[in-house]
Design a protein around this motif. Structure first.
Motif, PDB file in Angstrom:
ATOM      1  N   THR A  42       0.851  -1.184   0.000  1.00 21.48           N
ATOM      2  CA  THR A  42       0.000   0.000   0.000  1.00 21.48           C
ATOM      3  C   THR A  42       0.887   1.234   0.000  1.00 21.48           C
ATOM      4  OG1 THR A  42      -1.633  -1.206   1.293  1.00 21.48           O
ATOM      5  CG2 THR A  42      -1.869   1.172   1.216  1.00 21.48           C
ATOM      6  N   MET A  43       0.584   2.160  -0.884  1.00 19.08           N
ATOM      7  CA  MET A  43       1.316   3.425  -0.946  1.00 19.08           C
ATOM      8  C   MET A  43       0.357   4.549  -0.607  1.00 19.08           C
ATOM      9  SD  MET A  43       3.871   3.018  -4.164  1.00 19.08           S
ATOM     10  CE  MET A  43       4.354   4.677  -3.860  1.00 19.08           C
ATOM     11  N   MET A  44       0.741   5.342   0.345  1.00 12.79           N
ATOM     12  CA  MET A  44      -0.077   6.480   0.751  1.00 12.79           C
ATOM     13  C   MET A  44       0.491   7.746   0.120  1.00 12.79           C
ATOM     14  SD  MET A  44      -2.342   5.036   2.606  1.00 12.79           S
ATOM     15  CE  MET A  44      -3.155   6.400   3.386  1.00 12.79           C
ATOM     16  N   LYS A  45      -0.371   8.507  -0.518  1.00 12.89           N
ATOM     17  CA  LYS A  45       0.004   9.818  -1.043  1.00 12.89           C
ATOM     18  C   LYS A  45      -0.771  10.845  -0.232  1.00 12.89           C
ATOM     19  CE  LYS A  45       1.253   8.125  -5.529  1.00 12.89           C
ATOM     20  NZ  LYS A  45       1.073   8.176  -6.933  1.00 12.89           N
ATOM     21  N   GLU A  46      -0.677  12.087  -0.598  1.00 10.26           N
ATOM     22  CA  GLU A  46      -1.318  13.143   0.193  1.00 10.26           C
ATOM     23  C   GLU A  46      -2.781  12.850   0.492  1.00 10.26           C
ATOM     24  OE1 GLU A  46      -0.691  17.148  -1.086  1.00 10.26           O
ATOM     25  OE2 GLU A  46       1.351  16.675  -1.693  1.00 10.26           O
ATOM     26  N   HIS A  47      -3.577  12.661  -0.523  1.00 10.37           N
ATOM     27  CA  HIS A  47      -5.008  12.457  -0.329  1.00 10.37           C
ATOM     28  C   HIS A  47      -5.518  11.195  -1.009  1.00 10.37           C
ATOM     29  CE1 HIS A  47      -5.254  16.386   1.485  1.00 10.37           C
ATOM     30  NE2 HIS A  47      -4.607  16.900   0.434  1.00 10.37           N
ATOM     31  N   SER A  48      -4.613  10.259  -1.287  1.00 12.43           N
ATOM     32  CA  SER A  48      -5.051   9.040  -1.967  1.00 12.43           C
ATOM     33  C   SER A  48      -4.197   7.854  -1.525  1.00 12.43           C
ATOM     34  CB  SER A  48      -4.972   9.221  -3.484  1.00 12.43           C
ATOM     35  OG  SER A  48      -3.629   9.394  -3.884  1.00 12.43           O
ATOM     36  N   GLN A  49      -4.643   6.706  -1.940  1.00 14.85           N
ATOM     37  CA  GLN A  49      -3.970   5.460  -1.599  1.00 14.85           C
ATOM     38  C   GLN A  49      -3.816   4.657  -2.881  1.00 14.85           C
ATOM     39  OE1 GLN A  49      -6.262   3.296   1.267  1.00 14.85           O
ATOM     40  NE2 GLN A  49      -4.763   1.690   1.505  1.00 14.85           N
ATOM     41  N   GLY A  50      -2.651   4.052  -3.071  1.00 14.18           N
ATOM     42  CA  GLY A  50      -2.403   3.224  -4.242  1.00 14.18           C
ATOM     43  C   GLY A  50      -1.864   1.869  -3.819  1.00 14.18           C
ATOM     44  N   PHE A  51      -1.889   0.938  -4.758  1.00 15.90           N
ATOM     45  CA  PHE A  51      -1.423  -0.418  -4.483  1.00 15.90           C
ATOM     46  C   PHE A  51      -0.411  -0.845  -5.533  1.00 15.90           C
ATOM     47  CE2 PHE A  51      -5.757  -0.170  -2.862  1.00 15.90           C
ATOM     48  CZ  PHE A  51      -5.568  -0.549  -1.544  1.00 15.90           C
ATOM     49  N   ILE A  52       0.577  -1.602  -5.088  1.00 14.24           N
ATOM     50  CA  ILE A  52       1.577  -2.171  -5.983  1.00 14.24           C
ATOM     51  C   ILE A  52       1.639  -3.664  -5.691  1.00 14.24           C
ATOM     52  CG2 ILE A  52       4.022  -2.244  -6.576  1.00 14.24           C
ATOM     53  CD1 ILE A  52       4.212   0.668  -5.751  1.00 14.24           C
ATOM     54  N   PHE A  53       1.676  -4.478  -6.748  1.00 16.67           N
ATOM     55  CA  PHE A  53       1.832  -5.923  -6.606  1.00 16.67           C
ATOM     56  C   PHE A  53       3.273  -6.285  -6.931  1.00 16.67           C
ATOM     57  CE2 PHE A  53      -2.718  -6.221  -8.435  1.00 16.67           C
ATOM     58  CZ  PHE A  53      -3.288  -6.083  -7.194  1.00 16.67           C
ATOM     59  N   THR A  54       3.893  -7.117  -6.087  1.00 18.18           N
ATOM     60  CA  THR A  54       5.209  -7.683  -6.390  1.00 18.18           C
ATOM     61  C   THR A  54       5.129  -9.185  -6.162  1.00 18.18           C
ATOM     62  OG1 THR A  54       6.019  -7.335  -4.124  1.00 18.18           O
ATOM     63  CG2 THR A  54       6.496  -5.600  -5.743  1.00 18.18           C
ATOM     64  N   LYS A  55       5.979  -9.908  -6.857  1.00 18.58           N
ATOM     65  CA  LYS A  55       5.971 -11.359  -6.709  1.00 18.58           C
ATOM     66  C   LYS A  55       6.332 -11.726  -5.271  1.00 18.58           C
ATOM     67  CE  LYS A  55       7.685 -15.653  -8.427  1.00 18.58           C
ATOM     68  NZ  LYS A  55       8.089 -16.424  -9.520  1.00 18.58           N
ATOM     69  N   TRP A  56       5.530 -12.581  -4.675  1.00 11.71           N
ATOM     70  CA  TRP A  56       5.813 -13.078  -3.336  1.00 11.71           C
ATOM     71  C   TRP A  56       6.757 -14.248  -3.475  1.00 11.71           C
ATOM     72  CZ3 TRP A  56       3.392 -17.105   0.034  1.00 11.71           C
ATOM     73  CH2 TRP A  56       3.691 -16.901   1.393  1.00 11.71           C
ATOM     74  N   GLN A  57       7.792 -14.303  -2.695  1.00 18.54           N
ATOM     75  CA  GLN A  57       8.846 -15.302  -2.779  1.00 18.54           C
ATOM     76  C   GLN A  57       9.457 -15.303  -4.195  1.00 18.54           C
ATOM     77  OE1 GLN A  57       6.949 -18.933  -1.336  1.00 18.54           O
ATOM     78  NE2 GLN A  57       7.597 -18.406   0.736  1.00 18.54           N
ATOM     79  N   PRO A  58      10.095 -14.193  -4.571  1.00 17.39           N
ATOM     80  CA  PRO A  58      10.588 -14.025  -5.937  1.00 17.39           C
ATOM     81  C   PRO A  58      11.700 -14.988  -6.349  1.00 17.39           C
ATOM     82  CG  PRO A  58      11.385 -12.254  -4.533  1.00 17.39           C
ATOM     83  CD  PRO A  58      10.400 -13.043  -3.718  1.00 17.39           C
ATOM     84  N   LEU A  59      12.312 -15.662  -5.410  1.00 17.80           N
ATOM     85  CA  LEU A  59      13.399 -16.587  -5.746  1.00 17.80           C
ATOM     86  C   LEU A  59      12.921 -18.019  -5.936  1.00 17.80           C
ATOM     87  CD1 LEU A  59      16.065 -15.188  -3.261  1.00 17.80           C
ATOM     88  CD2 LEU A  59      15.660 -14.554  -5.646  1.00 17.80           C
TER      89      LEU A  59
END
Length: 133
Positions: A42-59
């Motif tokens: 979860t990324m918080m900006k001034e007045h909004s919230q965004g989401f980023i997906f990354t591979k879980w257990q990338p190795l």
């Protein structure tokens, strides 16, 4: 009815605090079988919230993961818009891995001296059967 309604993509909250989104394949031997789990950031900006997906257990070698249900705090089915984004991210990742694999198969003739030194050191360690701890 949307075609994604029958696709079991869930949002998991783990006891570690991690949040995952994944296609659930089923359960086996008291474990939940996930395919292509992604960690949700979860990324918080001034007045909004965004989401980023990354591979879980990338190795990991495989996209299939067995998750112990004892570590799940909660889980819910994802909204169809999130399912669509997750599927798109998984497909993009698979395409990128295929491109990376093709690049690895091409011979590289412009190795830097540092890379060659590291390769030589690794080969020397391997040939002496030295174990590092």
């Amino acid at each position: 009815m949307n075609e994604l309604d029958d696709v079991n993509i869930r949002h998991f909250k783990l006891s570690s605090g991690e949040e995952l989104i994944s296609l659930v394949k089923g359960d086996e031997s008291n474990m939940i079988i996930l395919e292509s789990p992604m960690e949700l950031h979860t990324m918080m900006k001034e007045h909004s919230q965004g989401f980023i997906f990354t591979k879980w257990q990338p190795l990991s070698k495989s996209d299939i993961v067995a998750l112990n249900p004892m570590h799940i705090v909660s889980h819910v089915e994802c909204d169809n818009d999130i399912k669509e984004r997750y599927i798109r991210m998984c497909l993009e990742q698979k395409e990128q891995r295929a491109l990376d694999y093709e690049d690895e198969m091409e011979p590289s003739y412009d190795d830097s001296p540092e890379e060659l030194d590291l390769l030589e050191a690794m080969m020397e360690l391997n040939s002496t059967k030295t174990k590092l701890h």
